[in-house]
Design an enzyme around this catalytic site. Structure first.
Site, PDB file in Angstrom:
ATOM      1  N   CYS A  68       0.839  -1.210   0.000  1.00 57.96           N
ATOM      2  CA  CYS A  68       0.000   0.000   0.000  1.00 57.96           C
ATOM      3  C   CYS A  68       0.871   1.256   0.000  1.00 57.96           C
ATOM      4  CB  CYS A  68      -0.924  -0.020   1.217  1.00 57.96           C
ATOM      5  SG  CYS A  68      -1.824   1.523   1.481  1.00 57.96           S
TER       6      CYS A  68
ATOM      7  N   CYS B  98       0.118   3.699   2.796  1.00 57.80           N
ATOM      8  CA  CYS B  98       0.703   3.288   4.082  1.00 57.80           C
ATOM      9  C   CYS B  98       2.149   3.770   4.195  1.00 57.80           C
ATOM     10  CB  CYS B  98       0.644   1.771   4.243  1.00 57.80           C
ATOM     11  SG  CYS B  98      -1.033   1.097   4.251  1.00 57.80           S
TER      12      CYS B  98
END
Length: 428
Positions: free
Chosen positions: A45, A48
């Protein structure tokens, strides 16, 4: 490259210093006995990775404040059982665990906003205001608060239930009549009041059940709306009337639109309070993504967040009468609904979001994005190449009575019919 090095350095500092703990499957065994603020992430991600430095700052700040809240992070690709049990759907997901309860954080991904959420939710659900000075101090710090006034009652029990549900958004207090500001006049107690917009409003049973009333009143009548608060409004049945403006380069028209919206929120509150939430948004990036187009700034737009629909005025808004006419046309159904959540729109929106995500990934982390995108593409290419270049197996069966001697192929012992015919001719 500098961002990658900084993130890696912060990771080492956070882990060594104990600011952020990497969690595993044993988390379920002890989370109910302690306060935990946890980020659930996935290594692939990009959001993230961008958020990681902020998370370490949150851990360090809470540690320095002496907070009882532990800060951790969990890789959901390694601990899939916990991720499934906690219904983790997006990344990064932030949850605060308090006993048997868990609270989802839905606000801006900033250090200050996350710490404010942590301090609010980790403390008492309803906080007592024991003096006039304390009441005034709370009012000076918060733009909006809910207060239960009175003693034990059925209403108090309902208030505590609603506070447990909505503590993730705002503060809840209790007080006696004697600590209230002099401007507050009550006909009866117990009662629940919301203090906002420089005044207060009282709950009564004609407003529906208490929980629904709190959900409707938990926003100021008019304020700057961001993508996170706009997302929360999808839980309500209200339309959202927005002035979309550029705050960095305000124009005369921008100021007029904002002023008109603010006037409506106060002068017509009683008329529109059940139907509209008023505000303004700085920039059109989020709105562009929502409508999959471009909204010119400044402009007026009405959003129906429950179905991802929107309305645009068919003529220019010059006066408050023009704006009132537009809002009333939305309510009576004569305005044209654009967007929506039909099958075609959902397909287009999914494609648009996927495209936007890929663009964002390459803008923020090009090297990592090349790896994430290139790896599956490379695997697919290798599979296709292997399939196309594979040598087909000869599936012809040998003739009856033919035997293959060691080291020789069956095909060598079985000349085709043409060869046999020519040999036979030679013998003749």
């Amino acid at each position: 490259m500098k961002n990658v090095i900084l993130t890696a350095l912060l990771s080492v500092i956070a882990v060594v210093s104990g600011y952020v703990e990497e969690l595993d499957d044993k988390f379920n065994e002890y989370r109910r006995n302690e306060l935990w603020l946890v980020e659930f992430y996935a290594p692939w991600c990009t959001y993230c990775h961008t958020f990681e430095p902020i998370w370490y700052e949150v851990g360090a700040e809470l540690k320095s404040l002496g907070s009882p809240v532990n800060v951790g992070k969990m890789d959901t690709t390694l601990h899939t059982n916990i991720a499934s049990e906690l219904n983790i759907r997006g990344y990064p997901t932030i949850k605060l665990f308090k006993g048997d309860l868990s609270f989802d954080y839905k606000g801006p991904r900033t250090k200050d906003a996350i710490i404010e959420f942590t301090n609010r939710v980790s403390g008492p659900v309803v906080r007592p205001l024991s003096s006039v000075q304390l009441f005034q101090h709370v009012m000076s710090r918060h733009d909006l608060i809910f207060v239960y006034i009175g003693g034990e009652s059925f209403l108090k029990n309902e208030y505590y239930k609603a506070a447990t549900e909505y503590i993730v958004y705002t503060y809840f207090f209790s007080a006696s009549v004697k600590v209230l500001p002099k401007a507050v006049t009550l006909q009866d107690v117990p009662v629940v009041a919301v203090f906002k917009d420089g005044t207060y409003y009282l709950y009564n049973e004609s407003n529906g059940n208490l929980s629904s009333w709190i959900n409707r009143e938990r926003f100021p009548s008019y304020f700057q709306i961001d993508s996170f608060s706009l997302y929360q409004m999808g839980e309500q049945s209200k339309f959202v009337a927005l002035a979309v403006v550029d705050e960095k380069n305000p124009s005369e028209e921008s100021i007029r639109y904002k002023t008109l919206m603010e006037r409506l929120s106060t002068e017509y509150r009683d008329h529109y309070k059940s139907d509209y939430q008023f505000g303004y948004m700085d920039g059109n990036e989020y709105i562009n993504g929502l409508i999959m187009g471009e909204v010119v700034m400044p402009s007026i737009i009405v959003l129906n967040m429950t179905i991802d629909g929107y309305f645009l005025p068919e003529s220019k808004i010059e006066t408050i009468e023009d704006l009132l006419l537009f809002l009333n046309r939305v309510l009576d159904g004569s305005a044209t609904l654009l967007g929506g959540n039909g099958y075609l729109q959902c397909t287009k929106r999914a494609f648009f979001k996927a495209k936007s995500t890929v663009v964002f990934m390459f803008q923020t982390a090009p090297v990592f994005s090349c790896f994430v995108v290139g790896l599956p593409v490379g695997v697919v290419v290798m599979v296709i190449w292997g399939t196309c270049t594979a040598v087909p197996v000869d599936d012809e069966k040998p003739e009856e009575g033919a035997t293959a001697s060691p080291g020789k192929k069956a095909k060598e012992l079985q000349p085709d019919n043409t060869e046999k015919t020519s040999e036979a001719k030679k013998e003749d």
